[in-house]
Design a protein around this motif. Structure first.
Motif, mmCIF file in Angstrom:
data_model
loop_
_atom_site.group_PDB
_atom_site.id
_atom_site.type_symbol
_atom_site.label_atom_id
_atom_site.label_comp_id
_atom_site.label_asym_id
_atom_site.label_seq_id
_atom_site.Cartn_x
_atom_site.Cartn_y
_atom_site.Cartn_z
ATOM 1 N N HIS A 244 27.359 116.673 38.902
ATOM 2 C CA HIS A 244 26.479 117.840 38.993
ATOM 3 C C HIS A 244 27.280 119.129 39.084
ATOM 4 O O HIS A 244 26.895 120.072 39.763
ATOM 5 C CB HIS A 244 25.477 117.650 40.135
ATOM 6 N N CYS A 254 18.909 119.277 34.396
ATOM 7 C CA CYS A 254 19.408 118.021 34.962
ATOM 8 C C CYS A 254 18.424 117.522 36.025
ATOM 9 O O CYS A 254 17.614 118.295 36.550
ATOM 10 C CB CYS A 254 20.771 118.286 35.585
ATOM 11 N N CYS A 256 18.985 117.037 38.963
ATOM 12 C CA CYS A 256 19.243 117.733 40.232
ATOM 13 C C CYS A 256 18.609 119.115 40.263
ATOM 14 O O CYS A 256 18.599 119.770 41.301
ATOM 15 C CB CYS A 256 20.752 117.846 40.478
ATOM 16 N N CYS A 261 24.501 120.390 33.660
ATOM 17 C CA CYS A 261 25.432 119.583 34.451
ATOM 18 C C CYS A 261 26.172 118.604 33.534
ATOM 19 O O CYS A 261 25.631 118.145 32.525
ATOM 20 C CB CYS A 261 24.683 118.756 35.496
HETATM 21 ZN ZN LIG Z 1 22.835 117.975 37.948
#
Ligand SMILES: [Zn+2]
Length: 376
Positions: A244, A254, A256, A261
């Motif tokens: 990440h 992503c 996250c 990322c």
């Molecule tokens: Zn990420």
């Protein structure tokens, strides 16, 4: 549950750890060779040897003739005097290994986990795996030092809490270490999968492996860091979220929440069937890591990577050679993990051995405390 590890006795002495590290080498050793390697006096070595013999960790194994003088007693490690269980919690499976005191893998077993498994599902699988292991190997009775768990993060190693496991819905602030200790009746050590993995490499490769990263590609991308001769966990024990870090500011979103990322770019290339591009994306991240922390070894691991290991290794090697300025001077060794699919579980077991029978350091002593003093 009664704690089967209660009577084992763990090392709490720096010199005992030093001598045991020598004993883990293959060859029998005598008092003089330990004194020469550690700088301890022969009298001090004798006291340490006596304590290790009393704990059943080493034993005399013969005599070494030396000229006309009195022969020296030789000693050896008793590898089956202690065992450790290591577990790798992945998104679909629980892999369990048993290692002896030397760190050699005695057995390895995989249990499937239900999709999007809950903490209860995992604890049931763990209890079943340990029961099966002790039933199949009666010689481990009363000799298991503990259970190491390597799991996907983010997690708090010091508190033993899984904060949020990426792509698993039921894992928010779960005190897994405490719950596993209660369920298994053994001391438990919880760490990120990648940190356990890099510990396995370090335990096997010895002191020359001092600044290194284990790059893991298996349902995600992470990095375990070994800096200055020990696992690097960072301020919140959450170091290693290498997948990440951003490579493309306006890139795709992503899991996250950020954009561009390394992990999302890598996984999209894999989904397109373009493994060479996925490998080049990973290599760019590795070069960033080399530039940020100056590591000397990169170890490549993880089922998804090892399936195409030639492509990944070639891309990472080429990336370091062509993109790191002065790569002639900043040499970085790029290798594949020596333990294959067992690396995380084996590393988690070695973390137990390291906390209980390794050379104590101030940092490891702080994190080892819960291992030595499990819940009653
Ligand atoms: Zn990420």
């Amino acid at each position: 549950m009664r704690n089967p590890a209660a009577g084992l006795g763990f090392l709490r002495d720096y010199n005992e750890g030093l001598v045991l590290a020598i004993a883990r080498g293959a060859a029998p050793f005598d008092r003089a060779s330990v004194a020469a390697a550690t700088g301890l006096t022969p009298q001090a070595v004798s006291k340490v040897l006596a304590r290790l013999i009393k704990q059943g960790l080493i034993a005399p194994c013969g005599l070494k003739r030396q000229g006309a003088g009195k022969p020296a007693t030789l000693y050896e490690l008793l590898p089956t005097s202690r065992f450790a269980v290591g577990m790798h919690v992945a998104r679909r499976t629980l892999r369990t290994v048993l290692t002896d005191l030397r760190g050699d893998i005695a057995t390895s077993h995989v249990t499937p986990l239900p999709p999007d498994f809950t903490p209860r599902d995992l604890l049931d699988a763990m209890t079943g795996a340990v029961a099966r292991l002790t039933r199949d190997r009666p010689q481990t009775a009363g000799r298991i030092a503990g259970v190491g768990i390597g799991m996907v993060g983010p997690l708090d190693h010091a508190l033993g809490i899984v904060r949020d496991a990426h792509r698993l819905r039921h894992w928010h602030d779960v005190p897994l270490r405490e719950r596993a200790q209660d369920a298994l009746g053994l001391p438990v050590h919880l760490d990120k999968d990648v940190t356990a993995g890099v510990t396995a490499e370090a335990w096997r490769r010895g002191p020359a492996f001092d600044d290194a990263a284990l790059i893991m590609v298996e349902s995600g991308v992470g990095a375990g860091l070994w800096l200055d001769g020990r696992a690097h966990r960072g301020a919140h024990t959450n170091a290693g979220e290498f997948g990440h870090t951003v490579l493309q500011l306006d890139g795709p979103r992503c899991a996250c929440g950020r954009h561009g990322c390394l992990e999302v770019l890598h996984d999209l290339a894999v989904a397109d069937g373009d493994i060479p591009r996925a490998a080049r994306i990973l290599a760019a991240g590795v070069v960033n890591l080399v530039q940020a922390v100056d590591i000397g070894h990169v170890v490549l691991a993880g089922a998804d990577l090892l399936q195409h290991h030639r492509t990944y290794r070639a891309a990472v090697t080429a990336g370091i050679e062509t993109e790191v300025p002065r790569a002639d001077w900043l040499t970085v060794e790029v290798t594949l993990s020596s333990l294959g699919a067992d690396i995380i579980a084996a590393g988690a077991a070695m973390q137990i051995l390291d906390a209980s029978y390794g050379v104590p350091s101030p940092a490891s002593a702080a994190h080892a405390a819960p291992v030595a003093q499990p819940a009653p």
